[in-house]
Design a protein around this motif. Structure first.
Motif, PDB file in Angstrom:
ATOM      1  N   ILE A   7       0.860  -1.266  -0.055  1.00 16.34           N
ATOM      2  CA  ILE A   7      -0.250   0.046   0.045  1.00 16.34           C
ATOM      3  C   ILE A   7       0.954   1.282  -0.152  1.00 16.34           C
ATOM      4  CG2 ILE A   7      -1.798   1.300   1.325  1.00 16.34           C
ATOM      5  CD1 ILE A   7      -2.766  -1.564   2.481  1.00 16.34           C
ATOM      6  N   ALA A   8       0.894   1.816  -1.127  1.00 22.88           N
ATOM      7  CA  ALA A   8       2.046   3.089  -1.323  1.00 22.88           C
ATOM      8  C   ALA A   8       1.143   4.086  -2.308  1.00 22.88           C
ATOM      9  CB  ALA A   8       3.313   2.414  -2.216  1.00 22.88           C
ATOM     10  N   ASN A   9       0.771   5.064  -1.480  1.00 26.09           N
ATOM     11  CA  ASN A   9      -0.029   6.301  -2.212  1.00 26.09           C
ATOM     12  C   ASN A   9       0.978   6.949  -3.121  1.00 26.09           C
ATOM     13  OD1 ASN A   9      -0.127   9.409  -2.102  1.00 26.09           O
ATOM     14  ND2 ASN A   9      -2.141   8.478  -1.898  1.00 26.09           N
ATOM     15  N   GLN A  10       2.292   6.962  -2.688  1.00 25.19           N
ATOM     16  CA  GLN A  10       3.340   7.732  -3.624  1.00 25.19           C
ATOM     17  C   GLN A  10       4.090   6.433  -4.233  1.00 25.19           C
ATOM     18  OE1 GLN A  10       5.835  10.239  -1.086  1.00 25.19           O
ATOM     19  NE2 GLN A  10       4.142  11.505  -0.587  1.00 25.19           N
ATOM     20  N   PHE A  11       3.777   6.465  -5.598  1.00 26.24           N
ATOM     21  CA  PHE A  11       4.404   5.407  -6.537  1.00 26.24           C
ATOM     22  C   PHE A  11       4.618   5.878  -7.702  1.00 26.24           C
ATOM     23  CE2 PHE A  11       3.728   1.299  -8.766  1.00 26.24           C
ATOM     24  CZ  PHE A  11       4.609   0.414  -8.062  1.00 26.24           C
ATOM     25  N   PRO A  12       5.688   5.274  -8.543  1.00 28.47           N
ATOM     26  CA  PRO A  12       5.850   5.815 -10.089  1.00 28.47           C
ATOM     27  C   PRO A  12       4.531   5.730 -10.831  1.00 28.47           C
ATOM     28  CG  PRO A  12       7.689   4.342  -9.366  1.00 28.47           C
ATOM     29  CD  PRO A  12       6.449   4.201  -8.236  1.00 28.47           C
ATOM     30  N   PRO A  13       4.408   6.681 -11.705  1.00 28.73           N
ATOM     31  CA  PRO A  13       5.325   7.608 -12.010  1.00 28.73           C
ATOM     32  C   PRO A  13       5.376   8.898 -11.287  1.00 28.73           C
ATOM     33  CG  PRO A  13       2.962   8.072 -13.356  1.00 28.73           C
ATOM     34  CD  PRO A  13       3.263   7.113 -12.483  1.00 28.73           C
ATOM     35  N   ALA A  14       4.833   8.994  -9.958  1.00 26.48           N
ATOM     36  CA  ALA A  14       5.141  10.352  -9.235  1.00 26.48           C
ATOM     37  C   ALA A  14       6.524  10.309  -9.055  1.00 26.48           C
ATOM     38  CB  ALA A  14       4.533   9.939  -7.952  1.00 26.48           C
ATOM     39  N   THR A  40      -2.508   1.904  -5.116  1.00 28.74           N
ATOM     40  CA  THR A  40      -1.780   3.192  -5.111  1.00 28.74           C
ATOM     41  C   THR A  40      -2.888   4.284  -5.853  1.00 28.74           C
ATOM     42  OG1 THR A  40      -0.130   4.680  -5.790  1.00 28.74           O
ATOM     43  CG2 THR A  40      -0.667   3.048  -7.208  1.00 28.74           C
ATOM     44  N   ILE A  41      -2.517   5.342  -6.117  1.00 28.02           N
ATOM     45  CA  ILE A  41      -3.459   6.286  -6.634  1.00 28.02           C
ATOM     46  C   ILE A  41      -3.209   6.293  -8.369  1.00 28.02           C
ATOM     47  CG2 ILE A  41      -3.576   7.814  -4.903  1.00 28.02           C
ATOM     48  CD1 ILE A  41      -1.304   9.646  -6.267  1.00 28.02           C
ATOM     49  N   ASN A  42      -4.209   6.703  -9.021  1.00 27.28           N
ATOM     50  CA  ASN A  42      -4.327   6.827 -10.395  1.00 27.28           C
ATOM     51  C   ASN A  42      -3.282   7.857 -10.727  1.00 27.28           C
ATOM     52  OD1 ASN A  42      -6.640   5.315 -10.920  1.00 27.28           O
ATOM     53  ND2 ASN A  42      -7.946   7.083 -10.381  1.00 27.28           N
ATOM     54  N   GLU A  43      -2.904   7.576 -12.073  1.00 27.08           N
ATOM     55  CA  GLU A  43      -1.531   8.207 -12.650  1.00 27.08           C
ATOM     56  C   GLU A  43      -1.968   9.630 -13.005  1.00 27.08           C
ATOM     57  OE1 GLU A  43       0.971   6.477 -15.641  1.00 27.08           O
ATOM     58  OE2 GLU A  43       0.854   4.500 -14.969  1.00 27.08           O
ATOM     59  N   SER A  44      -3.360   9.796 -13.167  1.00 26.95           N
ATOM     60  CA  SER A  44      -3.759  11.242 -13.957  1.00 26.95           C
ATOM     61  C   SER A  44      -3.631  12.408 -12.510  1.00 26.95           C
ATOM     62  CB  SER A  44      -5.191  11.230 -14.389  1.00 26.95           C
ATOM     63  OG  SER A  44      -6.035  10.995 -13.268  1.00 26.95           O
ATOM     64  N   ASN A  45      -3.277  13.535 -12.933  1.00 29.11           N
ATOM     65  CA  ASN A  45      -3.350  14.501 -12.040  1.00 29.11           C
ATOM     66  C   ASN A  45      -2.315  14.421 -10.844  1.00 29.11           C
ATOM     67  OD1 ASN A  45      -4.190  17.212 -11.373  1.00 29.11           O
ATOM     68  ND2 ASN A  45      -5.792  15.992  -9.646  1.00 29.11           N
ATOM     69  N   ILE A  46      -1.088  13.584 -11.301  1.00 25.84           N
ATOM     70  CA  ILE A  46      -0.050  13.721 -10.348  1.00 25.84           C
ATOM     71  C   ILE A  46       0.878  14.999 -10.633  1.00 25.84           C
ATOM     72  CG2 ILE A  46       2.328  12.187 -10.055  1.00 25.84           C
ATOM     73  CD1 ILE A  46       0.935   9.726 -10.560  1.00 25.84           C
ATOM     74  N   GLY A  47       1.201  15.389  -9.619  1.00 24.03           N
ATOM     75  CA  GLY A  47       2.188  16.751  -9.517  1.00 24.03           C
ATOM     76  C   GLY A  47       3.398  16.768 -10.035  1.00 24.03           C
ATOM     77  N   LEU A  48       4.325  16.323  -9.344  1.00 24.28           N
ATOM     78  CA  LEU A  48       5.728  15.792  -9.972  1.00 24.28           C
ATOM     79  C   LEU A  48       5.954  14.417 -10.406  1.00 24.28           C
ATOM     80  CD1 LEU A  48       8.503  17.134  -9.823  1.00 24.28           C
ATOM     81  CD2 LEU A  48       8.945  16.186  -7.535  1.00 24.28           C
ATOM     82  N   ARG A  49       6.228  14.363 -11.783  1.00 22.71           N
ATOM     83  CA  ARG A  49       6.352  13.088 -12.403  1.00 22.71           C
ATOM     84  C   ARG A  49       7.544  12.699 -12.696  1.00 22.71           C
ATOM     85  NH1 ARG A  49       1.135  11.798 -14.624  1.00 22.71           N
ATOM     86  NH2 ARG A  49       2.192  10.087 -15.679  1.00 22.71           N
ATOM     87  N   ASP A  50       8.036  11.553 -12.527  1.00 20.18           N
ATOM     88  CA  ASP A  50       9.321  10.972 -13.143  1.00 20.18           C
ATOM     89  C   ASP A  50       9.104   9.578 -13.693  1.00 20.18           C
ATOM     90  OD1 ASP A  50      12.078  10.217 -13.787  1.00 20.18           O
ATOM     91  OD2 ASP A  50      12.722  10.868 -11.698  1.00 20.18           O
ATOM     92  N   GLU A  51       8.811   9.552 -15.191  1.00 25.93           N
ATOM     93  CA  GLU A  51       8.423   8.255 -15.965  1.00 25.93           C
ATOM     94  C   GLU A  51       9.772   7.195 -15.900  1.00 25.93           C
ATOM     95  OE1 GLU A  51       5.673   7.591 -17.448  1.00 25.93           O
ATOM     96  OE2 GLU A  51       4.795   9.587 -17.078  1.00 25.93           O
ATOM     97  N   SER A  52      10.785   7.773 -15.552  1.00 26.91           N
ATOM     98  CA  SER A  52      11.976   6.951 -15.528  1.00 26.91           C
ATOM     99  C   SER A  52      11.782   6.089 -14.526  1.00 26.91           C
ATOM    100  CB  SER A  52      13.453   7.828 -15.592  1.00 26.91           C
ATOM    101  OG  SER A  52      13.483   8.273 -14.384  1.00 26.91           O
ATOM    102  N   LEU A  53      11.193   6.338 -13.215  1.00 31.76           N
ATOM    103  CA  LEU A  53      11.113   5.561 -12.070  1.00 31.76           C
ATOM    104  C   LEU A  53      10.605   4.081 -12.580  1.00 31.76           C
ATOM    105  CD1 LEU A  53      10.857   8.150  -9.266  1.00 31.76           C
ATOM    106  CD2 LEU A  53      12.803   7.074 -10.200  1.00 31.76           C
ATOM    107  N   LYS A  54       9.596   4.210 -13.396  1.00 33.37           N
ATOM    108  CA  LYS A  54       8.845   2.925 -13.775  1.00 33.37           C
ATOM    109  C   LYS A  54       9.526   1.794 -14.325  1.00 33.37           C
ATOM    110  CE  LYS A  54       4.466   4.956 -15.655  1.00 33.37           C
ATOM    111  NZ  LYS A  54       3.564   5.136 -16.952  1.00 33.37           N
TER     112      LYS A  54
END
Length: 419
Positions: A7-14, A40-54
């Motif tokens: 259970i991780a609210n903060q998760f890639p691509p955040a 986790t949360i939906n990918e939409s509307n994420i503030g700070l994104r980092d696709e590389s973490l995926k």
């Protein structure tokens, strides 16, 4: 493989350093016969994104995503999230997925859940599940940072009523989870003392720090380059007590005293900054043309920038509880094997810096000490004697693989039914 619900609210691509702790655990858990399933949360509307973490998330990982309220995206939302919702702005997310989480646990035949904070609402979801399912589920609660005793919260404390409510929430999480994890030894002791935890809970309270992953390194240039300027680079956030002012002042004085020519310095800050405020500070210290600001960039690109630098800057400010935590960047800097300039308070980070011998460290706020360390490193660079000489055996302890092995050990204890 044994399934574990993460259970991780903060998760890639955040984006952000805190996300990497979770993503690296997920990357390596399979090697220890555990299959992570993520909520986790939906990918939409994420503030700070980092696709590389995926890239760290195995392709076959099951990820269940739910509503992302992202209250931080508007002024009214920020007021609600920071002033009304307790313990944080993700409480709405937590309350909204009670039913869905139970359905996932039944569907996937989950026996172990792992919650990670921040946000602390993730632990409240774990608490709800534990109360619903009791001894049929084992719960591991991981604290990347302290909760009620968090130094940044202590700097700007809530009102007494909220403090009381959150302390009760924290105690319920600590007393109802089967196993606990803290990021540093001092954090663990603070939790124990702050909440007067009994010996049984203490025995099941472990320390797993953050770390580094050599897989992030392959394309980074770490060889010496013939550069005309002494390059110091900082990556990461600057907020609260973590400010570069004493570093700026030290550099300014070295330039004014003629000990380091201004045209020989190149200082880079990489992150999501308020540039108008940063530029005012830079101008205030007369460091125009010396300090460069770069926007937040993908993790791999930031690592490339670090690899091309002469010295990596590590900053952590002083204040209540400053001895309790490591800044996550210390581990990434270890991996890159470039000399580090640490400007830190006394405590965990200072101790780790010295035991790993990754560079020169000065006490935060001690201008003369900072100046001496900068001048020493500049002199070594000028004479081509600036070399990384870290303690390899100590540094190895903080590889993400070794740290995931520790987490798997705790999961093993869950399977054995031990307490």
């Amino acid at each position: 493989m044994e399934k574990v619900l993460v259970i991780a609210n903060q998760f890639p691509p955040a984006g952000g350093s805190g996300i990497q702790r979770t993503s690296k655990f997920i990357k390596y858990l399979g090697e220890f016969n555990y299959e992570p399933i993520v909520i986790t949360i939906n990918e939409s509307n994420i503030g700070l994104r980092d696709e590389s973490l995926k890239k760290d998330i195995p392709e076959d990982t099951k990820i269940y995503r739910s509503t992302n309220y992202n209250l931080e995206s508007s002024l009214i939302g920020k007021i609600i999230g920071r002033k009304i919702l307790i313990p944080d702005s993700e409480r709405l997310w937590e309350l909204s997925i009670h039913k869905k989480t139970l359905e996932i646990i039944r569907k996937e035949n989950i026996k172990i859940i792992y919650t990670t904070s921040a946000p602390y609402s993730s632990h409240l979801l774990g608490l709800y599940i534990k109360r619903k399912l009791g001894s049929t589920i084992k719960w591991v609660a991981d604290f990347r940072d302290e909760w009620c005793n968090n130094p940044y919260t202590l700097d700007n404390p809530h009102n007494k009523i909220r403090i009381s409510i959150e302390k009760k929430m924290e105690k319920m999480v600590l007393e109802n989870s089967d196993y606990l994890i803290a990021n540093t030894p001092v954090m663990r002791l603070n939790f124990i003392e702050h909440q007067n935890l009994n010996e049984e809970i203490q025995d099941n309270f472990y320390v797993i720090p953050n770390g580094y992953d050599r897989d992030d390194l392959p394309d980074v240039k770490i060889k010496k380059e013939n550069k005309k300027k002494f390059t110091i680079t900082y990556t990461g956030l600057l907020y609260g007590r973590r400010k570069p002012n004493c570093f700026y002042e030290s550099v300014k004085e070295l330039i004014d005293e003629g000990k380091i020519p201004k045209d020989k310095l190149d200082i880079k800050f990489i992150g999501n900054y308020k540039k108008d405020i940063m530029n005012r500070e830079i101008k205030k210290y007369g460091l125009d043309g010396v300090v460069e600001l770069y926007d937040y960039m993908a993790h791999k690109d930031a690592v490339q920038m670090l690899g091309k630098s002469d010295v990596l800057l590590l900053l952590e400010g002083t204040g209540i509880g400053d001895n309790a935590f490591y800044t996550g960047k210390i581990f990434e800097y270890m991996m890159i094997e470039k000399v580090v300039l640490g400007i830190l308070p006394n405590g965990c980070a200072m101790d780790m810096f010295k035991s790993t011998n990754i560079g020169e460290v000065a006490l935060y706020g001690d201008i003369e000490d900072i100046k001496n360390k900068i001048l020493k490193l500049y002199t070594q660079w000028k004479t081509n004697e600036l070399n990384f000489d870290g303690n390899a055996s100590e540094i190895k302890k903080y590889s993400r693989y070794e740290l995931t092995k520790k987490l798997a050990y705790i999961f093993d204890k869950c399977k054995e039914g031990e307490k």
